[in-house]
Design a protein around this motif. Structure first.
Motif, PDB file in Angstrom:
ATOM      1  N   ALA A   1      -6.022  17.187 -12.846  1.00 36.25           N
ATOM      2  CA  ALA A   1      -5.085  16.161 -12.468  1.00 36.25           C
ATOM      3  C   ALA A   1      -3.700  17.121 -12.461  1.00 36.25           C
ATOM      4  O   ALA A   1      -3.056  17.057 -11.586  1.00 36.25           O
TER       5      ALA A   1
ATOM      6  N   SER B   1     -14.174   6.392   0.829  1.00 31.90           N
ATOM      7  CA  SER B   1     -13.885   5.952  -0.721  1.00 31.90           C
ATOM      8  C   SER B   1     -15.199   5.156  -1.137  1.00 31.90           C
ATOM      9  O   SER B   1     -15.415   3.935  -1.345  1.00 31.90           O
TER      10      SER B   1
ATOM     11  N   ALA C   1     -13.260   7.263  -9.532  1.00 36.21           N
ATOM     12  CA  ALA C   1     -12.694   8.017  -8.401  1.00 36.21           C
ATOM     13  C   ALA C   1     -12.624   7.227  -7.322  1.00 36.21           C
ATOM     14  O   ALA C   1     -11.973   7.399  -6.439  1.00 36.21           O
ATOM     15  N   ARG C   2     -13.754   6.341  -6.985  1.00 38.22           N
ATOM     16  CA  ARG C   2     -13.989   5.818  -5.642  1.00 38.22           C
ATOM     17  C   ARG C   2     -13.956   6.819  -4.619  1.00 38.22           C
ATOM     18  O   ARG C   2     -13.572   6.720  -3.495  1.00 38.22           O
ATOM     19  N   VAL C   3     -14.838   7.778  -4.617  1.00 45.12           N
ATOM     20  CA  VAL C   3     -14.680   8.910  -3.705  1.00 45.12           C
ATOM     21  C   VAL C   3     -16.228   9.168  -3.488  1.00 45.12           C
ATOM     22  O   VAL C   3     -17.086   9.510  -4.340  1.00 45.12           O
TER      23      VAL C   3
ATOM     24  N   ASN D   1      -8.125   8.169  -0.755  1.00 47.22           N
ATOM     25  CA  ASN D   1      -7.070   8.614  -1.701  1.00 47.22           C
ATOM     26  C   ASN D   1      -6.962  10.145  -1.719  1.00 47.22           C
ATOM     27  O   ASN D   1      -7.927  10.684  -2.286  1.00 47.22           O
TER      28      ASN D   1
ATOM     29  N   THR E   1      -6.749  11.841  -5.286  1.00 49.83           N
ATOM     30  CA  THR E   1      -8.138  11.657  -6.029  1.00 49.83           C
ATOM     31  C   THR E   1      -9.001  12.944  -5.296  1.00 49.83           C
ATOM     32  O   THR E   1      -9.732  13.677  -6.237  1.00 49.83           O
ATOM     33  N   GLN E   2      -8.883  12.976  -3.988  1.00 46.90           N
ATOM     34  CA  GLN E   2      -9.610  14.205  -3.390  1.00 46.90           C
ATOM     35  C   GLN E   2      -9.150  15.417  -3.875  1.00 46.90           C
ATOM     36  O   GLN E   2      -9.945  16.345  -4.111  1.00 46.90           O
TER      37      GLN E   2
ATOM     38  N   TRP F   1      -7.760  16.168  -6.544  1.00 47.31           N
ATOM     39  CA  TRP F   1      -8.144  16.126  -8.265  1.00 47.31           C
ATOM     40  C   TRP F   1      -9.706  16.462  -8.229  1.00 47.31           C
ATOM     41  O   TRP F   1      -9.821  17.503  -9.105  1.00 47.31           O
ATOM     42  N   LEU F   2     -10.552  15.859  -7.375  1.00 43.99           N
ATOM     43  CA  LEU F   2     -12.206  16.134  -7.618  1.00 43.99           C
ATOM     44  C   LEU F   2     -12.234  17.737  -7.056  1.00 43.99           C
ATOM     45  O   LEU F   2     -13.003  18.390  -7.815  1.00 43.99           O
TER      46      LEU F   2
END
Ligand SMILES: Cc1ncc(COP(=O)(O)O)c(C=O)c1O
Length: 425
Positions: free
Chosen positions: A54, A101, A255-257, A282, A285-286, A288-289
């Motif tokens: 992050a 998502s 994360a909801r991905v 998001n 978040t993408q 970050w992943l």
């Protein structure tokens, strides 16, 4: 309110609350041992590495990560997902990939794209409650197909018969929804033969298969079996399989991905549907992943998650063997992966009723089996989650569950004796 009710759409009226979400409210008290939620174990979350990833996003990509992104998904994340899939033997091109998502959005999107009111989806009996919810919210229905006694997939003879009857009755069947790897709720895993047979059935009848695979990588016993998406790719390659994947069970659900793999034409349709839903997944978040995936550490996390769940699954199975009453037929699945097992009880036990007593008297919770059926629900079973609780709580929780089930059986036996004894007549 009356004013609101007059305005609800037919679809909104058909929407049903998730029984699991409602149950989770009931079981949120700290003294309750809950096997109800589908929660991954928090000790598997690689917090320090995720924190570092992050920080990298802010350092390297702040302008992009804090901006709107494309609906299709962040290119860096897509590149990492393609590598991840190719390590498992899946050929994936960016045009066949859509970041979403998480899988629940994909389930809604699929229903939105394919279903008109009154249409049917073929799905297992039992099947994932969130898929039923998505189907219902488009006023569509489920044609439920039972699994074989071997628990290796649908009973194909019943599928064939039910399908012919439904078509004969003028029903419109749009897609088949399956979770071949360690299904939610029962933990069933489809054999290779059954996966091939389902693919052939779909080809023959021009149906689409929605293969939902959130638990695919969480195999802790036995060998991986090719996904139906892969079987299509390796064979006729007709592109009729839509495969749904998610980071929820292999990394972190917060994360909801997730991602969809499908034929380019379908991806384009899903992109349009998604634009109306949330414009894009998001972006922060993408990124970050993607940064996290670049470290290559996801593979180790999956390995240690599998080891963790294997130990807990074994503990739960041992506790069931040790504490469950031996009379009457009480059975449980022994899944080779995933997060759940399925406990079947004698017909006279209704788990819809039992849940309130289990929570109040024994402070233990499960998910009622009836939640996993579109219609004509089985009421004498329950889903037990083994991933979330600690080993100590697994043993204690099963002990409590066995106590309440034993009492239920004793009450039935007493009542039964009273009814059948001469004094009782
Ligand atoms: C079979 C199945 N599909 C989809 C989902 C939704 O997962 P996500 O967290 O990716 O939305 C779940 C969650 O438990 C699931 O069990």
């Amino acid at each position: 309110m009356k004013e609101f009710e007059a305005c609800y759409s037919a679809n909104a009226i058909n929407m049903k609350k998730s029984v699991i979400r409602e149950l989770l409210k009931l079981t949120a008290r700290p003294e309750i041992i809950s096997f109800a939620g589908g929660l991954p174990a928090p000790e598997t979350f690689p917090v320090a590495d995720l924190k570092e990833a992050a920080a990298l996003v802010f350092d390297k990509h702040a302008a992009k990560a804090l901006q709107y992104g494309t609906t299709e998904g962040d290119p860096d994340l897509k590149e990492e997902i393609i590598k991840f899939e190719s390590r498992q033997g899946v050929q994936l091109d960016a045009k066949n990939l859509l970041v979403v998502s998480a899988s629940q959005q994909a389930l809604d999107m699929v229903a939105k794209v394919f279903l008109d009111p009154g249409d049917y989806v073929i799905a297992g009996r039992p099947t994932y409650v969130g898929a039923i919810q998505a189907i219902q919210s488009y006023s569509a229905k489920v044609l439920g197909i039972p699994f074989t006694a071997e628990q290796d997939g649908f009973d194909m003879a019943i599928l064939e018969r039910s399908y012919q009857l439904a078509v004969g009755a003028g029903k419109k069947l749009k897609y088949i929804y399956v979770i071949p790897d360690f299904q939610n709720p029962a933990g069933f895993c489809w054999s290779l033969a059954k996966r091939q047979a389902l693919l052939q059935f779909a080809y023959t009848n021009s149906l689409i298969i929605i293969e939902d695979s959130p638990y695919r990588e969480i195999r802790f016993i036995g060998e991986h079996i090719p996904s139906i998406y892969q079987l299509d790719q390796q064979g006729a390659n007709r592109g009729i399989v839509v495969n749904l994947k998610t980071f929820s069970k292999i990394l972190v659900p917060g994360a909801r991905v997730g991602w969809i793999m499908a034929h380019e034409e379908l991806i384009n349709k899903f992109v349009i549907a998604k634009q109306a839903m949330d414009l894009c997944t998001n972006v922060f978040t993408q990124k970050w992943l993607a940064e996290y995936m670049k470290t290559g550490k996801l593979y180790d996390v999956i390995k240690s998650t599998c080891a963790n769940y294997c130990e807990k699954r074994n503990l739960m199975v041992q506790a069931l063997e040790k504490y469950m009453p031996k009379r009457w037929e009480i059975q449980w699945t022994k899944p080779e992966g995933g997060l759940f097992l399925w406990l079947s009880l004698p017909k006279f036990i209704n788990t819809d009723d039992l849940i309130y007593r289990a929570v109040e008297e024994e402070k233990v919770a499960y998910v009622i089996s009836s939640a996993f059926y579109f219609d004509d629900p089985e009421k004498n079973a329950m889903r037990l989650n083994f991933s979330y609780s600690s080993p100590e709580l697994i043993e204690e929780g099963i002990k409590r569950l066995a106590r309440i089930i034993t009492r239920e059986i004793e009450n039935y036996e007493k009542g039964h004796r009273a009814q059948t004894s001469p004094e009782g007549l």
